[in-house]
Design a protein around this motif. Sequence first.
Motif, mmCIF file in Angstrom:
data_model
loop_
_atom_site.group_PDB
_atom_site.id
_atom_site.type_symbol
_atom_site.label_atom_id
_atom_site.label_comp_id
_atom_site.label_asym_id
_atom_site.label_seq_id
_atom_site.Cartn_x
_atom_site.Cartn_y
_atom_site.Cartn_z
ATOM 1 N N ASP A 68 9.839 -26.072 48.119
ATOM 2 C CA ASP A 68 10.976 -25.651 47.210
ATOM 3 C C ASP A 68 11.981 -24.998 47.770
ATOM 4 O O ASP A 68 11.307 -24.751 48.970
ATOM 5 N N PRO A 69 13.320 -25.218 47.331
ATOM 6 C CA PRO A 69 14.372 -24.609 48.641
ATOM 7 C C PRO A 69 14.037 -22.704 47.907
ATOM 8 O O PRO A 69 14.702 -22.167 49.827
ATOM 9 N N ASP A 70 13.843 -22.957 47.420
ATOM 10 C CA ASP A 70 13.942 -20.787 47.239
ATOM 11 C C ASP A 70 12.277 -20.392 48.287
ATOM 12 O O ASP A 70 12.608 -18.947 48.674
ATOM 13 N N HIS A 71 11.340 -21.241 48.262
ATOM 14 C CA HIS A 71 10.259 -20.517 49.807
ATOM 15 C C HIS A 71 11.231 -20.349 50.812
ATOM 16 O O HIS A 71 10.521 -19.495 51.515
ATOM 17 N N PHE A 72 11.815 -21.195 51.592
ATOM 18 C CA PHE A 72 12.249 -21.692 53.054
ATOM 19 C C PHE A 72 13.395 -19.848 52.915
ATOM 20 O O PHE A 72 13.149 -19.425 53.338
ATOM 21 N N ALA A 73 13.958 -19.570 51.494
ATOM 22 C CA ALA A 73 14.382 -18.584 51.186
ATOM 23 C C ALA A 73 14.541 -16.892 50.985
ATOM 24 O O ALA A 73 15.046 -16.310 51.736
ATOM 25 N N GLN A 74 13.444 -17.424 50.585
ATOM 26 C CA GLN A 74 12.126 -16.267 50.323
ATOM 27 C C GLN A 74 12.078 -15.476 52.680
ATOM 28 O O GLN A 74 11.340 -14.544 52.390
ATOM 29 N N ARG A 75 10.941 -16.483 52.724
ATOM 30 C CA ARG A 75 11.268 -16.009 54.342
ATOM 31 C C ARG A 75 11.821 -15.334 55.220
ATOM 32 O O ARG A 75 12.101 -15.108 56.009
ATOM 33 N N GLN A 76 13.669 -16.144 54.532
ATOM 34 C CA GLN A 76 14.354 -15.596 55.737
ATOM 35 C C GLN A 76 14.932 -14.231 55.017
ATOM 36 O O GLN A 76 14.383 -13.118 55.759
ATOM 37 N N THR A 77 14.739 -13.955 53.557
ATOM 38 C CA THR A 77 14.351 -12.854 53.475
ATOM 39 C C THR A 77 12.926 -11.618 53.606
ATOM 40 O O THR A 77 13.452 -10.830 54.180
ATOM 41 N N CYS A 78 12.320 -12.067 53.928
ATOM 42 C CA CYS A 78 10.958 -12.041 54.436
ATOM 43 C C CYS A 78 11.639 -11.278 55.682
ATOM 44 O O CYS A 78 10.726 -10.056 56.359
ATOM 45 N N MET A 79 11.577 -11.631 56.395
ATOM 46 C CA MET A 79 12.137 -11.246 57.978
ATOM 47 C C MET A 79 12.817 -10.690 58.566
ATOM 48 O O MET A 79 12.563 -9.066 59.167
ATOM 49 N N ASN A 80 13.978 -9.933 57.369
ATOM 50 C CA ASN A 80 14.694 -9.147 57.999
ATOM 51 C C ASN A 80 14.097 -7.992 57.257
ATOM 52 O O ASN A 80 14.269 -6.436 56.981
ATOM 53 N N LYS A 81 13.649 -7.867 55.571
ATOM 54 C CA LYS A 81 12.968 -6.481 55.081
ATOM 55 C C LYS A 81 11.931 -6.086 56.720
ATOM 56 O O LYS A 81 11.246 -5.065 56.143
ATOM 57 N N PHE A 82 10.536 -7.163 56.522
ATOM 58 C CA PHE A 82 9.662 -6.593 57.501
ATOM 59 C C PHE A 82 10.815 -6.046 58.777
ATOM 60 O O PHE A 82 9.969 -4.654 59.067
ATOM 61 N N ALA A 83 11.884 -7.098 59.323
ATOM 62 C CA ALA A 83 12.232 -6.131 60.428
ATOM 63 C C ALA A 83 12.575 -4.653 59.992
ATOM 64 O O ALA A 83 12.649 -3.827 61.679
ATOM 65 N N ASN A 84 13.653 -4.595 59.100
ATOM 66 C CA ASN A 84 13.367 -3.529 58.858
ATOM 67 C C ASN A 84 12.758 -2.283 58.979
ATOM 68 O O ASN A 84 12.703 -1.329 59.430
ATOM 69 N N TRP A 85 11.570 -2.651 58.176
ATOM 70 C CA TRP A 85 10.517 -1.618 57.818
ATOM 71 C C TRP A 85 9.866 -0.997 59.490
ATOM 72 O O TRP A 85 9.578 -0.295 60.503
#
Length: 745
Positions: free
Chosen positions: A693-710
Amino acid sequence: MQAKKRYLILLSAGVCLSLLFYFGGLQVRATRRNPNRREDHSRNGLHSGPDQTWPHFSDHLQPFMPWDQLENEDYNVHISPKQKRDANASIYKGKRCRMESCFDFSICKKNGFKVYTYPQQKGEKISESYQNILSAIETSRFYTSDPSQACLFVLSLDTLDRDQLSPQYVHSLKTKVQNLHLWNNGRNHLIFNLYSGTWPDYTEDLGFDIGQAMLAKASIGTENFRPHFDVSIPLFSKDHPRTGGDRGYLKFNTIPPFRKYMLVFKGKRYLTGIGSDTRNALYHVHNAEDVVLLTTCKHGKDWQKHKDARCDKDNAEYDKYDYREMLHNATFCLAPRGRRLGSFRFLEALQAACVPVMLSNGWELPFSEVIDWNTAAVIGDERLLLQIPSTVRSIHQDKILALRQQTQFLWEAYFSSVEKIVLTTLEIIQDRIFKHISRNSLLWNSHPGALFALPQYSAYLGDFPFYYADLGIKPSTKFTAVIHAVTPLVSQSQPILKLLVAVSKSQYCAQIVVLWNCDKPLPAKHRWPPTSVPVIVIEGENKIMGSRFQPYDTILTDAVLSLDEDTVLSTTEVDFAFTVWQSFPERIVGYPARSHFWDSNKERWGYTSKWTNDYSMVLTGAAIYHRYYHYLYTNYLPASLKNMVDQLANCEDILMNFLVSAVTKLPPIKVTQKKQYKETMMGQSSRASRWADPDHFAQRQTCMNKFANWFGTMPLIHSQMRLDPVLFKDQVSILRKKYRDIERL
C-alpha cells in the motif's frame, strides 16, 4: 601527729555541718514566709526553687498549627527584631513550611500525582517562557483538566518575572491570586519564578503572599530556601528550547582532556551595588593566556556616566575575544553571581562541556536535592577568588574528564529544554509524596537519568537494563517471544505456525505469548502445534496496534522477542540474536533495519527502507529488547502519539525506536540476516496489502515528523555496525562454525 589529723578532720566536718544547717534553715524559713510562691510558679508551669527537683508543667500542650502561623503567637515573643521585620515580608511568611506541615498528601493518594493548570484568563499577558512551562505540564503524563483529580496546582498567572521594572511584570497579582477559588492559601500549589526583587537590593520578595505554596525558583538563596519543600531551578533565557534542545558539545573524549584555555569568563561588570565585588576583582586573576576573564562596563543607558578608570581598557580587551570560541575551547568556565545569585553562564557552561566553577556564595544550586554537583562542577568561594586558578590546575586529568562527561549527562537529562526543567521539578515533588517508591541518588546521577527510570516500574535497580554493568548483573538467560497475530488461523501451513515451532526450539526460549489482535475468535487449542515450551494466547486490548507493547504480567523474562506473525526466522537466527542482546541489554537488537534522512527539498524528515550499509532503526517485527520498554511505552509516551499509532495501525515500531534511542542515546544493533527476509515478508498474504500500500509508506513519513516534533529533536542515531557470527562467510569448514545454519539461509 595522728591525733592532730583526726582533730582537723573532725573540725572540718563540724564546720561543714554548721554551714549546711544554717543555709538550709534560711531556705525553709523563706518558704514558710511565702507559702503561695510554689503555687504561683506551678500555675505558670515553671518552678526553679531548690526545694523542687523536677519542673512541674500543669498547662496543656499547645495545639498544632502550621509553621507559617507561628510568628503571630504570644509564645514566639523571643525572636529578634530583625526576624520580626522579616516576618512582615511576604517571602518569609511561609518560611518554616515543610511538606509535612503545608502540603495535603491525602488528595494525592486517591488519583496519584496529577497536576492541574488554571485556565488562562482573558486579557492576562503571559510571557513566552511561562507559556512554555504551562505547555510542558499540559503535554506531560501528569496533566489533568479536572481540578478534583489534581494533587498539585499551577497558576496560569505569569509569576516568572517579579521585577517591578520589567515589562513582563504582572500588576495586582496579590489580588488576582487571592481571588482564585482553589487557592486555599497556596496549599498544594507550585509557583514558578525566575526573577524577583529589583534595583538596588534584588531581594527574593515576589510581591505577593505565596502562603503555603511551594516555590520553583531560580537564584534562590540558602537562607530563604525551604529544604524538601521548594525546588531550586536554573536561570534560563527566553530563547531556551521548549522541548528537545541541542545535545552537549562533547563529541568525543580527548585524552588528556585539556583545551586551549584553562579558565574563562566573559560578561558584564557592575561598578557598584550588589554582585559587583566578585566581577570587579576578576582582572586580578586574568593573564590573557590560559586564564581569560573578561568584563565590560558597556551596558545600561548611562554607563559612561558611571565608568571607572578601568572601563576603557576592559572594553577593548573584551571585544578581542569571541565568546563561543572561548566557551568551546576552555576546560573550566567561571560562573560568578550577577545581580542575582544565578547566571546564564551556568547552563552555557554545562552544554559546552566546560566544567562550571561556581562563585556565588549562598546560592542553592539547581535541583540540589537530587543532583550531586560535586561530580560535575567546582564549588568555589567568592572570598577566595585569587586561589581559583591554582585550585583548577591541581585537578587531575582523570577527574576533569569525569567532570566533563557528567556535565553532558546532566545537561541532556535535566536542563536542555524547558520541558525537562519542568518535568524534573515535578518528578522531585512526586518523589517527596510517594517516598516508598522514590528514586535514589544513583538513578538521578547516572545515565539515562530519573526522567526515564520510572520508580513505579520497580524499586530495584537490577530491574532496569541500564544498570546491569554498574551492579555487576548478567542479563537474563531466557526470553519470552511475543507474536503479534492479526489474521485468522485458517490453514496449518500459515507462517505463524512455522514461526512458533522454530522459536520454541530455541534453547533460550522460556515461553511464547501469542497476542491475538484479530477480529475473529480465538482458535481452539488443538489448532496450535505442540511445543516444548508453554504457549499462552491472550487477546489484545481493544485490538489496537499499541497493545503489542503493553506490559503484560504474563511476560516473566526481562528479554522480549517481538515478532510479526509473518516473520520468517530459523531457530539458529533466534539463538544468535539473543546471544548478541545479552551483551547489549539496553538496546534493540534485531534483523530488519530501516533508516531516516533529512530531506532538504521538503525540509522534513524522510523514511527509507533501501538496503544500505547505514541504518538507524531495527523494526520490532523481529527484534529483541528489554521488557521495561513496554512499561515506558505505555506510561511515558503521551496519549496523542499512541492514539495516532492506533488510528493508523502503523508506525508502532518507529515510535518504539524513537523511545529507546531517546533513552539510551545509542543506535539499535543489526545482526546478520538473509537478504531474502524483505522479499519473504512482502510475499506473505497476511501483510502483502500493508507493505504494498503506497499510503503505508506515506504514513510512516508523517509519523517520523510527528514523533520528532514531540521529542523536540531527532533521537534516532545512524550506525554502520552489523554483528555477524564468528567465521561468518569465512572459507573454513562449516563444522568449525557455531551458527552454521545462518549461511545456508
